[in-house]
Design an enzyme around this catalytic site. Structure first.
Site, PDB file in Angstrom:
ATOM      1  N   LEU A   5       0.933  -1.179  -0.002  1.00 19.79           N
ATOM      2  CA  LEU A   5       0.101   0.227  -0.047  1.00 19.79           C
ATOM      3  C   LEU A   5       0.825   1.212   0.167  1.00 19.79           C
ATOM      4  CD1 LEU A   5      -2.734  -0.640   2.872  1.00 19.79           C
ATOM      5  CD2 LEU A   5      -3.159  -0.316   0.134  1.00 19.79           C
ATOM      6  N   ASP A   6       0.564   2.278  -0.816  1.00 21.43           N
ATOM      7  CA  ASP A   6       1.281   3.499  -0.762  1.00 21.43           C
ATOM      8  C   ASP A   6       0.999   4.174   0.532  1.00 21.43           C
ATOM      9  OD1 ASP A   6       1.825   3.248  -3.356  1.00 21.43           O
ATOM     10  OD2 ASP A   6       0.290   4.541  -4.020  1.00 21.43           O
ATOM     11  N   PRO A   7       2.210   5.214   1.103  1.00 21.34           N
ATOM     12  CA  PRO A   7       2.188   5.783   2.256  1.00 21.34           C
ATOM     13  C   PRO A   7       0.732   6.332   2.542  1.00 21.34           C
ATOM     14  CG  PRO A   7       4.129   5.873   1.363  1.00 21.34           C
ATOM     15  CD  PRO A   7       3.375   5.308   0.269  1.00 21.34           C
TER      16      PRO A   7
END
Length: 312
Positions: free
Chosen positions: A46-48
């Protein structure tokens, strides 16, 4: 001299509700430290910017991570109309603007074109490697990244709510490798405008859902032993789509030692016949002795060959 273990041998899955602002690797490290686990991996980056389901594999469950990553996913996300960014989400610099705002009717009419198998160009800022270098590293240097379109699967794409003229909320069910940022970018383009992802939350990865998820704060507040007992899901949770093959103790012993098991008796043939309709194209099964997973294995004719032995 044997390597000293750093942490306890814990085997299974923890479903983390990842907070915004942490990378998946940072979140994984926090869970591993809080549980004092000796080995860990995660089932889908998951992206930040994103929040939501991040399955954390511990111990021997790390051998099933690829199956978790292959699972169908559900995302809820909002699109900000009228601005395109370098990253296709709110963290990037605005590189294009449009005064056009799509109507509810136009949005609803555009969504069916994105269903099924579609070709999708990944965002410039992504982790795909080009000649050994990550695309986001090339993009950060100011160079244009030439990324080929990839085939992805969209099972459901629904408008949840028009928040205001500039924002709309969506949900999507999709297969492996789908970029929500690309979906937002391409939908905006199809609607005659530009747009980017404002908020992104993952609601499901295969069998992992928010129903059995925990936040880092909640995990930190629990005693380690209680957390393991209450939160740990079985290794086979990631393998719900893979048929199970029951083994005898003797057969399990052979597989655990990397040996092929031959199923030649009439009873064995009946066991294989009952399984055959459920086995996928590559013949992969999860071999069980009682309730204990023994190995990921492959059925080839009347033989069962171990692929990944689970040391439990």
């Amino acid at each position: 001299m044997a390597r000293k273990r750093k942490g306890q041998p814990i085997h299974g899955w923890v479903v983390l509700d990842k907070p915004e602002g942490l990378s998946s690797t940072q979140a994984l490290s926090k869970v591993r430290r809080l549980l004092n686990a000796d080995k860990a991996g995660h089932g889908g980056t998951l992206d930040p910017l994103a929040t939501g389901i991040l399955p954390i594999a511990l111990g021997e469950a790390t051998k099933t991570v690829s199956y978790a990553m292959d699972g169908a996913k559900t995302y809820r996300f909002s699109i900000r109309w009228g601005e395109r960014t370098s990253t296709d989400d709110r963290e990037g610099a605005v590189i294009d603007r449009s005064d056009h705002r799509p109507t509810v009717e136009a949005i609803t009419a555009a969504l069916p074109a994105f269903l099924g198998e579609i070709d999708q160009v990944p965002p410039q800022y992504c982790a795909i490697k080009i000649d050994g270098e990550r695309a986001y590293d090339i993009a950060r240097e100011g160079d244009v990244v030439d990324l080929a379109a990839r085939r992805v699967r969209i099972d459901r794409f629904a408008l949840v709510e028009v928040i205001d003229a500039d924002h709309a909320l969506f949900e999507v069910d999709c297969g492996k490798g789908t970029y929500v940022r690309s979906l937002a970018r391409d939908l905006a383009e199809a609607l005659g405008t530009v747009g980017h992802v404002q908020l992104l939350r993952r609601l499901r990865v295969g069998s992992f859902t928010l129903d059995n998820a925990i936040s880092l704060d909640e995990l930190a507040a629990m005693e380690q032993g209680a957390a393991v007992e209450r939160l740990l899901l079985p290794i086979k949770t990631a393998l719900d789509d893979i048929p199970a093959l029951a083994l005898t103790e003797a057969e399990a012993h052979r597989l655990r030692h990397g040996q092929t098991v031959a199923l030649l008796t009439r009873q064995d043939r009946e066991r294989l016949e009952a399984l055959r309709g459920a086995v996928g194209g590559d013949g992969t099964v999860i071999a069980l002795c009682g309730e204990t997973p023994v190995a990921l294995a492959r059925v080839e004719g009347a033989e069962v060959r171990p692929v990944r032995v689970l040391n439990l």
